[in-house]
Structure formats: C-alpha cells, structure tokens
Design a protein around this motif. Structure first.
Motif, PDB file in Angstrom:
ATOM      1  N   VAL A 221       0.865  -1.240   0.066  1.00  0.00           N
ATOM      2  CA  VAL A 221       0.089   0.117  -0.072  1.00  0.00           C
ATOM      3  C   VAL A 221       0.982   1.266   0.094  1.00  0.00           C
ATOM      4  O   VAL A 221       1.866   1.404   0.920  1.00  0.00           O
ATOM      5  CB  VAL A 221      -0.847  -0.021   1.207  1.00  0.00           C
ATOM      6  N   LEU A 222       0.693   2.162  -1.036  1.00  0.00           N
ATOM      7  CA  LEU A 222       1.395   3.532  -0.999  1.00  0.00           C
ATOM      8  C   LEU A 222       0.717   4.444   0.102  1.00  0.00           C
ATOM      9  O   LEU A 222      -0.027   5.155  -0.743  1.00  0.00           O
ATOM     10  CB  LEU A 222       1.601   3.935  -2.556  1.00  0.00           C
ATOM     11  N   LEU A 223       1.036   4.610   0.969  1.00  0.00           N
ATOM     12  CA  LEU A 223       0.333   5.281   1.968  1.00  0.00           C
ATOM     13  C   LEU A 223       0.681   7.007   1.570  1.00  0.00           C
ATOM     14  O   LEU A 223       1.862   7.304   1.219  1.00  0.00           O
ATOM     15  CB  LEU A 223       0.463   5.209   3.346  1.00  0.00           C
ATOM     16  N   ASN A 224      -0.304   7.650   1.578  1.00  0.00           N
ATOM     17  CA  ASN A 224      -0.143   9.321   1.574  1.00  0.00           C
ATOM     18  C   ASN A 224      -0.716   9.827   2.776  1.00  0.00           C
ATOM     19  O   ASN A 224      -1.702   9.322   3.198  1.00  0.00           O
ATOM     20  CB  ASN A 224      -0.372   9.855   0.339  1.00  0.00           C
ATOM     21  N   ASP A 225      -0.321  11.140   3.120  1.00  0.00           N
ATOM     22  CA  ASP A 225      -1.162  11.912   3.951  1.00  0.00           C
ATOM     23  C   ASP A 225      -2.218  12.629   3.055  1.00  0.00           C
ATOM     24  O   ASP A 225      -1.855  13.703   2.271  1.00  0.00           O
ATOM     25  CB  ASP A 225      -0.176  13.036   4.635  1.00  0.00           C
ATOM     26  N   TYR A 226      -3.435  12.369   3.299  1.00  0.00           N
ATOM     27  CA  TYR A 226      -4.382  12.878   2.439  1.00  0.00           C
ATOM     28  C   TYR A 226      -5.174  13.970   2.902  1.00  0.00           C
ATOM     29  O   TYR A 226      -6.207  14.385   2.524  1.00  0.00           O
ATOM     30  CB  TYR A 226      -5.642  11.682   2.110  1.00  0.00           C
ATOM     31  N   SER A 227      -4.553  14.488   4.271  1.00  0.00           N
ATOM     32  CA  SER A 227      -5.220  15.551   4.608  1.00  0.00           C
ATOM     33  C   SER A 227      -5.085  16.748   3.819  1.00  0.00           C
ATOM     34  O   SER A 227      -4.125  16.936   3.458  1.00  0.00           O
ATOM     35  CB  SER A 227      -4.750  15.883   6.296  1.00  0.00           C
ATOM     36  N   SER A 228      -5.924  17.694   3.729  1.00  0.00           N
ATOM     37  CA  SER A 228      -5.631  18.837   2.682  1.00  0.00           C
ATOM     38  C   SER A 228      -5.938  18.588   1.476  1.00  0.00           C
ATOM     39  O   SER A 228      -5.810  19.654   0.658  1.00  0.00           O
ATOM     40  CB  SER A 228      -4.541  19.641   3.185  1.00  0.00           C
ATOM     41  N   THR A 229      -5.851  17.189   0.785  1.00  0.00           N
ATOM     42  CA  THR A 229      -5.959  17.163  -0.450  1.00  0.00           C
ATOM     43  C   THR A 229      -7.361  17.249  -1.191  1.00  0.00           C
ATOM     44  O   THR A 229      -8.429  17.099  -0.446  1.00  0.00           O
ATOM     45  CB  THR A 229      -5.332  15.610  -0.887  1.00  0.00           C
ATOM     46  N   VAL A 230      -7.308  17.233  -2.255  1.00  0.00           N
ATOM     47  CA  VAL A 230      -8.434  17.467  -3.215  1.00  0.00           C
ATOM     48  C   VAL A 230      -8.861  16.343  -4.175  1.00  0.00           C
ATOM     49  O   VAL A 230     -10.183  15.705  -3.949  1.00  0.00           O
ATOM     50  CB  VAL A 230      -8.479  18.727  -4.166  1.00  0.00           C
ATOM     51  N   ILE A 231      -8.126  15.945  -5.023  1.00  0.00           N
ATOM     52  CA  ILE A 231      -8.390  14.887  -6.231  1.00  0.00           C
ATOM     53  C   ILE A 231      -8.478  13.406  -5.509  1.00  0.00           C
ATOM     54  O   ILE A 231      -9.803  12.839  -6.098  1.00  0.00           O
ATOM     55  CB  ILE A 231      -7.282  15.004  -7.169  1.00  0.00           C
ATOM     56  N   PRO A 232      -7.875  13.062  -4.574  1.00  0.00           N
ATOM     57  CA  PRO A 232      -8.101  11.678  -4.392  1.00  0.00           C
ATOM     58  C   PRO A 232      -9.514  11.374  -3.610  1.00  0.00           C
ATOM     59  O   PRO A 232     -10.284  10.352  -4.077  1.00  0.00           O
ATOM     60  CB  PRO A 232      -7.249  11.496  -3.237  1.00  0.00           C
ATOM     61  N   VAL A 233     -10.144  12.089  -2.654  1.00  0.00           N
ATOM     62  CA  VAL A 233     -11.126  11.887  -2.270  1.00  0.00           C
ATOM     63  C   VAL A 233     -12.536  11.940  -3.452  1.00  0.00           C
ATOM     64  O   VAL A 233     -13.445  11.276  -3.294  1.00  0.00           O
ATOM     65  CB  VAL A 233     -11.741  12.784  -1.083  1.00  0.00           C
ATOM     66  N   ILE A 234     -12.316  13.039  -4.162  1.00  0.00           N
ATOM     67  CA  ILE A 234     -13.243  13.204  -5.395  1.00  0.00           C
ATOM     68  C   ILE A 234     -13.427  11.740  -6.166  1.00  0.00           C
ATOM     69  O   ILE A 234     -14.525  11.273  -6.409  1.00  0.00           O
ATOM     70  CB  ILE A 234     -13.076  14.594  -6.155  1.00  0.00           C
TER      71      ILE A 234
ATOM     72  N   PHE B 138      -6.739   3.276  -1.514  1.00  0.00           N
ATOM     73  CA  PHE B 138      -5.763   3.226  -1.003  1.00  0.00           C
ATOM     74  C   PHE B 138      -4.495   2.377  -1.850  1.00  0.00           C
ATOM     75  O   PHE B 138      -3.196   3.018  -1.922  1.00  0.00           O
ATOM     76  CB  PHE B 138      -5.693   2.571   0.623  1.00  0.00           C
ATOM     77  N   LEU B 139      -4.974   1.392  -2.664  1.00  0.00           N
ATOM     78  CA  LEU B 139      -4.041   0.738  -3.361  1.00  0.00           C
ATOM     79  C   LEU B 139      -3.616   1.369  -4.782  1.00  0.00           C
ATOM     80  O   LEU B 139      -2.644   1.421  -5.337  1.00  0.00           O
ATOM     81  CB  LEU B 139      -4.671  -0.566  -3.670  1.00  0.00           C
ATOM     82  N   VAL B 140      -4.793   2.241  -5.331  1.00  0.00           N
ATOM     83  CA  VAL B 140      -4.827   2.432  -6.763  1.00  0.00           C
ATOM     84  C   VAL B 140      -5.173   3.925  -6.680  1.00  0.00           C
ATOM     85  O   VAL B 140      -4.323   4.746  -7.309  1.00  0.00           O
ATOM     86  CB  VAL B 140      -5.626   1.844  -7.754  1.00  0.00           C
ATOM     87  N   ILE B 141      -6.337   4.233  -6.286  1.00  0.00           N
ATOM     88  CA  ILE B 141      -6.910   5.892  -6.588  1.00  0.00           C
ATOM     89  C   ILE B 141      -6.037   6.617  -5.913  1.00  0.00           C
ATOM     90  O   ILE B 141      -5.540   7.719  -6.511  1.00  0.00           O
ATOM     91  CB  ILE B 141      -8.377   5.858  -6.054  1.00  0.00           C
ATOM     92  N   GLY B 142      -5.647   6.512  -4.595  1.00  0.00           N
ATOM     93  CA  GLY B 142      -5.059   7.542  -3.778  1.00  0.00           C
ATOM     94  C   GLY B 142      -3.492   7.715  -4.628  1.00  0.00           C
ATOM     95  O   GLY B 142      -3.070   8.880  -4.507  1.00  0.00           O
ATOM     96  N   PRO B 143      -2.888   6.681  -4.760  1.00  0.00           N
ATOM     97  CA  PRO B 143      -1.393   6.974  -5.330  1.00  0.00           C
ATOM     98  C   PRO B 143      -1.552   7.666  -6.751  1.00  0.00           C
ATOM     99  O   PRO B 143      -0.801   8.572  -6.906  1.00  0.00           O
ATOM    100  CB  PRO B 143      -0.980   5.566  -5.396  1.00  0.00           C
ATOM    101  N   ILE B 144      -2.476   7.234  -7.489  1.00  0.00           N
ATOM    102  CA  ILE B 144      -2.718   7.698  -8.783  1.00  0.00           C
ATOM    103  C   ILE B 144      -2.800   9.261  -8.639  1.00  0.00           C
ATOM    104  O   ILE B 144      -2.437  10.321  -9.582  1.00  0.00           O
ATOM    105  CB  ILE B 144      -3.483   7.047  -9.745  1.00  0.00           C
ATOM    106  N   ALA B 145      -3.800   9.417  -7.906  1.00  0.00           N
ATOM    107  CA  ALA B 145      -4.348  10.930  -7.676  1.00  0.00           C
ATOM    108  C   ALA B 145      -3.424  11.745  -7.186  1.00  0.00           C
ATOM    109  O   ALA B 145      -3.092  12.960  -7.305  1.00  0.00           O
ATOM    110  CB  ALA B 145      -5.685  10.797  -6.735  1.00  0.00           C
TER     111      ALA B 145
END
Length: 628
Positions: free
Chosen positions: A220-233, A272-279
């Motif tokens: 899993v390529l974890l990222n800190d998604y706080s403050s982000t826009v594209i991943p959650v959309i 977490f596996l695909v959408i988050g890292p790509i976004a």
C-alpha cells in the motif's frame, strides 16, 4: 412565507420556460445557475429587460441569471414559487452537455458549498499571522490554539467536507461520502507513516514511494491525504458506481447496512491501493506544471492569467481552477494563479470610480455605485455584467490593467499562501508565513495600485457618456413619441397590477389594460424583438428607439400557449395597427388567470416626460402614453 422577491421570482420562472423546464437550480455569490431541460424555451431578452436582473449568461451548460448580492433571497423565492425542493433542484440533465461543460458543472457543484467556509477559515488564518507577527499572540497561547482550530479545520479535514459534497453531486448517500473522507484522514493510518518503511517501490524514479503496510500482502502506497482534493473526489465517484450495483443485487430487507458495507469494503482498499497513489501523483503533476509555467517566464505568466481571469469568470471556467489552487497550496505551500489575478477586482473598482465621476446618466451612475460596493469586497459580477462588459471598451481596459498588475505581481514575487476573503479582505492571503508579513503584502498592494491607476486614467480618457447622443437622436425624429393602445379595454394604473415587478415599475414605467376584445395590435411602427413561445408576451422596439413590452395576463405562461395565437414572429417588422396576437379572454379567465395586460416602456428612463392617458376606457389605436 411571502418574500419581496416573489414578483421577480415569477418573472424568472415564466421566462426560463416554466418550472417544468427547470432541471436544477443553485446559486453562487451573484448568479442563479439554472440547468434547463431545453434552453430554447427560455426568453433571454425578456429577462434582460428587468431592472432587477443585471444580465443573462449561457455558459458551461448553465443558464446563469446575474442578480447581485441578494441572489440567495431570490433563489429561495424561485424555489418556493416553482414548488421545488432543494434536493429536487439538484437533479442533473447532463446527457445534453458536452464533456467540458460536465466537468465544470461537477467541479462547481462539489466546491460551491464549501467556498464560504474556505474563505472564513482562510481569513482566520490570515488574522492569526498578523496577530503573531505583531506579538499579540504566541503559537503556544491557548487563544491561538483555539482560533487556529477554526482556521485549520476545513483544510486539515478537507477530504471529509469534499466527501460529503461530492456524494451529493454524484448522487450517492452523503454518509458514505463522509465515511470515505474520514477514513482517508484516519489518524492511525497517518501515524503508520512515521515509522520505518517496509520497502521502497519505484526507487530512483519520479514515482518513488515508501511502503509502510500491506493489504492482503499487496503493498500500500500510503500518503497523507489531509488537505488533498483529487483523491477523495475520485474515490467518491468510484463509490457512486459501486453503490449503484450494490443496490441492485442486495435484497431490500438488508440494504440499509449491507449496501454501505459492500461499498466501503470495495472502495476503500481500491482507494488506498490504486486511486490514492495515482491521484497524488496527478496532484503533484498539476502543481509541477503550474510551477514550470511560472518559472518559464513569471512575468508573461502573470500577464496572461491576470488578463484572462475576468473572461474565465464570464464563462464560469474560474470554478474549474479552484481545485488547482487548493492543490498547489497543499503540495507546494503557495499558489501563483490567484496571486496573478489579485488586481482583477480592483481594476473593476477603479473603472467604476472613473465612470461615477464622469457619467451624467443617472441609471449608469446608480448601477456603478452599487457595483462599486460589491467590487471592493471582491464580487465583480455586478460590475462586469452591469457596467464594464456592456460598455465594451472599459472591460478591455480592465483586462489589460489586470494583466499588467498580474505581471508586476509575479515580478515582485507575490504569492498566494492561504484561502481567505476577497477584495480588501484578501490581503492576509499574501502574507508569507515564513517571511516578512509587511513586505509580502506591500508587494501585493504595489501591484494593485499600479493596475488601478492604469485602469482609472485610461477610463477617464476613453469613456464617453452615451446618454446625450441617444436622447438627441430620438428627439430628432419627433419632439414627442405617442404610443397607441394595443387593445380595446379598461385602463388600469400600473401600480394596481397584481404583480410586484410590474406594479413597482421595476421593468419600466407604463400602464395596464383589462381587455374587452381578444386582439393585440402593434402600438407603434417597429420590429418584434422578442416573442415568448407561448404567445402571451411580446417585445417591440419602435423605429424611434422606444422599447415596449406587452404582457397579456398574470402567470399566463402556465397555459403553455393555450388560448393564444401569434400572428407574427420574432424579427418581423410591423406597422402601427398590425395584428400581433389573438387571445381567448373567456378561455383564459375560465382557466383561472387574469387578463390584465401591462404595457411597459422598458427604456422609460431615457425620456424626461412621461404622460399617461386620462381615459378610463380606450379603443385600439387610442394614444395611451406620450413620451418627450
């Protein structure tokens, strides 16, 4: 509950094709944003003739009616009169839109609900920077900590807010959207990233990523998604597809808990596996592109963005840039797009000041004064649509001056560090949290002042009042203009008409008639400039410049053309006495509608004298209005 905008609401509903033609309705700071099922049913010219409507714009798949600062109250009145619930008004009609329009609409729908809170939180952050720089507060003070929670709440938990608004936009359960947002900022997942990585993927490339945990043995390529826009959309969009399938295959008796369970069980791992890292890579890429353009030639970059910003506003494209700005703030720490546009609202204000000082046209002066007060707070639509764009040259001046201001801002190193207020409340947004607060704001002020001086001086030299030439031209043809009665009937004072917009004179001065014969004739030689498809209303521009609106009955648009027969079409030239429309008085009355017919001179402000007939009854061709 009655609203003072009920009359205007009825006019808007009638002229967008009736409530059955409204697919959705929302509003921003100054505009009603309709999605109409068929825009050809709307009567744009009729809407523009109302003094309470600044302009009508068709852009990005939206039918936008520019109202002004009281747009929220007008929107509520329209929803009430059209018997629309807010949830109903969000139904989409996207199949008729192009891909670009759909993207702009989607972005606008997701971000508009949170713009106000973004600005409020940004203003608090700016205030705290000022207070700490002045030594009033320290970052360890309890007051600072509590106030910073207000300023940081939406930014840190942005995925939660966007999870909710995106869910509404994509038509899924808002609770699922909230769940996705909260999971993306789940503290335990973020805490894992502070430990030692298990391995490194794509080492040595631009996509190098540390692996801190696995899911079913998959890294899993974890990222800190706080403050982000594209991943959650993207995650919520994916969830909308999964939820739709889940609802079809899960029995009704267990849908309430199995649908969200199945949806989250599929969406979260994929996120977490695909959408988050790509976004995340996409977000970083966008930031790098903007940064590359800035570094390529910051001055030309500033000139381009600054000059075209107001054009972006007109076409609604500016809403599509907000995610890029937010992404830049999250990934780079500052933004240059908004920094390059800092002068745009102020050049409009400078032009308005010049026009207020020069014009002798009372209506233009009044409109400019009203737009000025909106403009200093960063709301420029009333200025653009009500003053500078119709005058053409002044709008070009504003774009040029804004471009120069943007170029100067980039040359001076101005950057946008946080979301905040607009207009005069935007200056805290340019405070460098790691530099000199005074210096960074001073550079912004210098850029704005230079742009304002250019816009003001250019307007003083170029602007010429058109009022005198227009009135003189009208009076060359005749010392007075006589308007004949378009129908036979009983005279009614306009203020007695059972419609606030007509009775108040909002659309212009005039008179009304209760017809006793179902025929409408041309009251003057001229051209049919507007004809409502249902045949109940018509606009005529006389050969001498007078503009006349004739509206048969109240709310008769609801008859959908029944009992009306048009004898002319839009664009036809007519002579006084020519038959325009036939209507069945008895049929209209039996359907429950009044036939009282206002005859409005929509440009009555151009005439010094306005005299009405003293007769109680008139025949067709009797003079009912004399202009001079």
């Amino acid at each position: 509950m009655a609203s003072k905008y009920d009359g205007l609401a009825r006019i808007i509903i009638q002229n967008v094709g009736g409530k059955e033609n409204i697919a959705s309705l929302e509003h921003c700071f100054t505009r009603l944003r309709f999605r109409l099922k068929d825009e050809s049913k709307a009567n744009t010219e009729m809407l523009k003739q109302s003094d309470e409507i600044v302009n009508v714009i068709q852009s990005g798949g939206q039918y936008q009616i520019v109202i002004g600062n009281h747009v929220g109250a007008v929107c509520e009145a329209v929803l009430d009169k059209a018997k629309l619930k807010k949830a109903d008004s969000e139904e989409q009609n996207e199949e008729k839109q192009g891909i670009f329009s759909r993207i702009i609409n989607t972005i606008s729908g997701i971000f508009l609900p949170v713009i106000g809170l973004l600005c409020a939180a940004g203003m608090m952050k700016g205030l705290l920077v000022i207070l700490t720089a002045a030594g009033v507060l320290a970052e360890t003070d309890g007051t600072y900590i509590i106030l910073s929670a207000i300023g940081n709440c939406i930014f840190y938990f942005f995925p939660v807010f966007l999870g909710y608004t995106a869910a509404k936009k994509f038509g899924i359960s808002e609770i699922i959207g909230l769940a996705i947002g909260t999971i993306m900022v789940y503290p335990t997942l973020i805490a894992v990233m502070s430990g030692e990585p298990l391995s490194v993927l794509f080492e040595g490339t631009a996509f190098e990523s540390n692996v801190f945990l696995t899911f079913l043995e998959i890294p899993v390529l974890l990222n800190d998604y706080s403050s982000t826009v594209i991943p959650v959309i993207l995650a919520v969009w994916f969830a909308s597809k999964v939820e739709k399938v889940a609802k079809k295959i899960i029995p009704d008796v267990v849908k309430s808990f199995l649908v969200p369970l199945l949806t989250l069980a599929i969406v979260i791992p994929i996120t977490f596996l695909v959408i988050g890292p790509i976004a995340t890579w996409l977000s970083s890429g966008i930031g790098l592109i903007v940064q590359f353009l800035f570094e390529l030639n910051p001055i030309l970059y500033g000139v381009f963005v600054g000059a075209f910003w107001q054009i972006f506003v007109i076409f609604g494209i500016h809403q599509g840039l907000i995610p890029i700005v937010l992404n830049n703030l999250a990934t780079v720490g500052y933004d240059t797009i908004f920094a390059a546009t800092l002068a745009a609202p102020f050049t409009q204000v400078a032009i308005l000041i010049a026009i207020i000082l020069k014009t002798k046209n009372q209506k233009l002066k009044t409109t400019s004064i009203s737009a000025f007060f909106s403009g200093i707070f960063g709301i420029t639509e009333p200025a653009i649509y009500g003053v500078t764009l119709p005058l053409k040259k002044t709008f070009i001046i504003s774009c040029i001056a804004s471009g120069i201001g943007g170029g100067i801002a980039m040359a001076l190193g101005v950057k946008f560090y946080t979301m905040g207020g607009q207009g005069i409340f935007s200056f805290p947004c340019y405070i460098d949290p790691n530099g000199s607060a005074v210096n960074s704001v001073l550079m912004a002020v210098i850029s704005i002042v230079i742009a304002m001086v250019i816009a003001f001086v250019a307007t003083i030299f170029i602007f010429k009042d058109k009022k005198e030439s227009k009135v003189k031209e009208t009076k060359n043809d005749s010392q007075s203009v006589e308007i004949a009665s378009p129908m036979k009937g009983d005279v009614v004072a306009l203020h007695d008409v059972k419609d606030q917009v007509f009775a108040s004179g909002t659309m212009g001065k005039g008179i009304a008639i209760n017809p006793t014969e179902g025929k409408m004739i041309a009251p003057i030689d001229g051209v049919v400039t507007s004809l409502f498809p249902t045949g109940h209303a018509i606009g005529i521009t006389g050969s001498n410049g007078v503009e006349i609106l004739i509206h048969v009955g109240m709310d008769t648009v609801n008859l959908k053309g029944a009992h009306f027969t048009s004898k002319v079409k839009q664009g036809d030239s007519v002579k006084q006495g020519d038959l325009l429309i036939e209507f069945d008085i008895e049929g209209i009355v039996n359907a429950g509608y009044s036939t009282t017919t206002p005859i409005i001179i929509t440009n009555s402000h151009q005439y010094a004298n306005f005299d009405l007939t003293t007769k109680e009854n008139v025949s067709s061709n009797d003079t009912i209005i004399t202009l001079g």
